[in-house]
Design a protein around this motif. Structure first.
Motif, PDB file in Angstrom:
ATOM      1  N   ASN A  62      40.313  -9.399  34.904  1.00 32.92           N
ATOM      2  CA  ASN A  62      38.583  -9.422  34.340  1.00 32.92           C
ATOM      3  C   ASN A  62      38.210  -7.947  34.562  1.00 32.92           C
ATOM      4  O   ASN A  62      36.941  -7.997  35.003  1.00 32.92           O
ATOM      5  CB  ASN A  62      37.860 -10.499  34.908  1.00 32.92           C
ATOM      6  CG  ASN A  62      38.316 -12.026  34.189  1.00 32.92           C
ATOM      7  OD1 ASN A  62      38.721 -11.781  32.855  1.00 32.92           O
ATOM      8  ND2 ASN A  62      38.176 -12.969  34.900  1.00 32.92           N
ATOM      9  N   TRP A 115      36.559  -4.452  34.674  1.00 37.26           N
ATOM     10  CA  TRP A 115      35.452  -3.482  33.891  1.00 37.26           C
ATOM     11  C   TRP A 115      35.902  -2.959  32.913  1.00 37.26           C
ATOM     12  O   TRP A 115      35.631  -2.475  32.095  1.00 37.26           O
ATOM     13  CB  TRP A 115      34.497  -2.794  34.704  1.00 37.26           C
ATOM     14  CG  TRP A 115      35.273  -1.908  35.755  1.00 37.26           C
ATOM     15  CD1 TRP A 115      35.826  -1.940  36.612  1.00 37.26           C
ATOM     16  CD2 TRP A 115      35.514  -0.562  35.209  1.00 37.26           C
ATOM     17  NE1 TRP A 115      36.761  -0.881  37.087  1.00 37.26           N
ATOM     18  CE2 TRP A 115      36.460   0.150  36.031  1.00 37.26           C
ATOM     19  CE3 TRP A 115      35.139   0.216  33.888  1.00 37.26           C
ATOM     20  CZ2 TRP A 115      36.900   1.366  36.032  1.00 37.26           C
ATOM     21  CZ3 TRP A 115      35.733   1.495  33.997  1.00 37.26           C
ATOM     22  CH2 TRP A 115      36.575   2.019  35.084  1.00 37.26           C
ATOM     23  N   PHE A 165      37.982  -3.350  30.565  1.00 40.11           N
ATOM     24  CA  PHE A 165      38.233  -3.848  29.186  1.00 40.11           C
ATOM     25  C   PHE A 165      36.862  -3.817  28.476  1.00 40.11           C
ATOM     26  O   PHE A 165      36.812  -4.252  27.368  1.00 40.11           O
ATOM     27  CB  PHE A 165      38.846  -5.320  29.209  1.00 40.11           C
ATOM     28  CG  PHE A 165      40.227  -5.262  29.697  1.00 40.11           C
ATOM     29  CD1 PHE A 165      41.285  -4.811  29.091  1.00 40.11           C
ATOM     30  CD2 PHE A 165      40.434  -5.778  31.250  1.00 40.11           C
ATOM     31  CE1 PHE A 165      42.534  -4.851  29.573  1.00 40.11           C
ATOM     32  CE2 PHE A 165      41.710  -5.543  31.556  1.00 40.11           C
ATOM     33  CZ  PHE A 165      42.828  -5.257  30.818  1.00 40.11           C
ATOM     34  N   ASP A 166      35.667  -3.783  29.268  1.00 37.78           N
ATOM     35  CA  ASP A 166      34.318  -3.810  28.636  1.00 37.78           C
ATOM     36  C   ASP A 166      33.962  -2.377  28.313  1.00 37.78           C
ATOM     37  O   ASP A 166      32.702  -2.346  27.518  1.00 37.78           O
ATOM     38  CB  ASP A 166      33.533  -4.456  29.464  1.00 37.78           C
ATOM     39  CG  ASP A 166      33.832  -5.835  29.969  1.00 37.78           C
ATOM     40  OD1 ASP A 166      34.374  -6.583  29.066  1.00 37.78           O
ATOM     41  OD2 ASP A 166      33.595  -6.308  31.065  1.00 37.78           O
ATOM     42  N   GLN A 167      34.450  -1.386  28.288  1.00 42.12           N
ATOM     43  CA  GLN A 167      34.197  -0.070  28.128  1.00 42.12           C
ATOM     44  C   GLN A 167      34.382   0.344  26.542  1.00 42.12           C
ATOM     45  O   GLN A 167      35.405  -0.006  26.146  1.00 42.12           O
ATOM     46  CB  GLN A 167      34.793   0.893  28.907  1.00 42.12           C
ATOM     47  CG  GLN A 167      34.612   0.867  30.511  1.00 42.12           C
ATOM     48  CD  GLN A 167      33.301   1.129  30.759  1.00 42.12           C
ATOM     49  OE1 GLN A 167      32.550   1.996  30.715  1.00 42.12           O
ATOM     50  NE2 GLN A 167      32.432  -0.010  31.388  1.00 42.12           N
ATOM     51  N   ASP A 168      33.442   0.859  25.916  1.00 43.88           N
ATOM     52  CA  ASP A 168      33.611   1.338  24.667  1.00 43.88           C
ATOM     53  C   ASP A 168      34.007   2.981  24.694  1.00 43.88           C
ATOM     54  O   ASP A 168      33.386   3.632  25.413  1.00 43.88           O
ATOM     55  CB  ASP A 168      32.307   1.148  23.663  1.00 43.88           C
ATOM     56  CG  ASP A 168      32.127  -0.192  23.373  1.00 43.88           C
ATOM     57  OD1 ASP A 168      33.018  -0.966  23.549  1.00 43.88           O
ATOM     58  OD2 ASP A 168      30.954  -0.549  23.045  1.00 43.88           O
ATOM     59  N   ARG A 223      37.070  -1.551  17.423  1.00 45.65           N
ATOM     60  CA  ARG A 223      36.552  -2.843  17.359  1.00 45.65           C
ATOM     61  C   ARG A 223      35.941  -3.165  15.956  1.00 45.65           C
ATOM     62  O   ARG A 223      35.706  -4.385  15.504  1.00 45.65           O
ATOM     63  CB  ARG A 223      35.130  -2.839  18.290  1.00 45.65           C
ATOM     64  CG  ARG A 223      35.578  -2.492  19.703  1.00 45.65           C
ATOM     65  CD  ARG A 223      34.080  -2.549  20.567  1.00 45.65           C
ATOM     66  NE  ARG A 223      33.368  -3.732  20.215  1.00 45.65           N
ATOM     67  CZ  ARG A 223      32.023  -3.812  20.821  1.00 45.65           C
ATOM     68  NH1 ARG A 223      31.868  -2.991  22.060  1.00 45.65           N
ATOM     69  NH2 ARG A 223      31.292  -4.791  20.542  1.00 45.65           N
ATOM     70  N   GLN A 244      38.308   0.002  22.280  1.00 47.85           N
ATOM     71  CA  GLN A 244      38.230  -0.763  23.482  1.00 47.85           C
ATOM     72  C   GLN A 244      39.453  -1.028  24.052  1.00 47.85           C
ATOM     73  O   GLN A 244      40.530  -1.357  23.181  1.00 47.85           O
ATOM     74  CB  GLN A 244      37.388  -2.082  23.233  1.00 47.85           C
ATOM     75  CG  GLN A 244      36.856  -2.815  24.550  1.00 47.85           C
ATOM     76  CD  GLN A 244      35.975  -3.900  23.913  1.00 47.85           C
ATOM     77  OE1 GLN A 244      36.010  -4.545  23.263  1.00 47.85           O
ATOM     78  NE2 GLN A 244      34.800  -4.085  24.828  1.00 47.85           N
TER      79      GLN A 244
END
Length: 78
Positions: free
Chosen positions: A14, A16, A18-21, A37, A67
């Motif tokens: 989990n 962070w 993986f949440d960055q664009d 995406r 992503q």
């Protein structure tokens, strides 16, 4: 969609990361497989390398935004 054969060689995380664009031309902080995406296309990018600017374009699906899908981590001691 990324595929794999041996599930014991991957770990769900989990992070962070993986949440960055990332936009085309922007350097990534982690080596791995990146997924668009908008269209689902996937590319491999090395740590510190920029996402290719000319990899692909699409006008109907929206902007090209990448992503992290799979994080490539160097094994300790290697």
């Amino acid at each position: 969609m990324a595929q794999y054969k041996y599930s014991d060689r991957l770990v769900q995380a989990n992070s962070w990361a993986f949440d960055q664009d990332y936009k085309p031309g922007q350097p990534v902080t982690n080596a791995g497989i990146y997924r668009c995406r908008a269209c689902g296309d996937e590319i491999v990018v090395d740590k510190g390398t920029a996402i290719p600017k000319s990899h692909h374009e699409h006008s109907l699906l929206g902007p090209v935004v990448w992503q992290l899908l799979v994080f490539a981590q160097k094994h300790p001691g290697r």
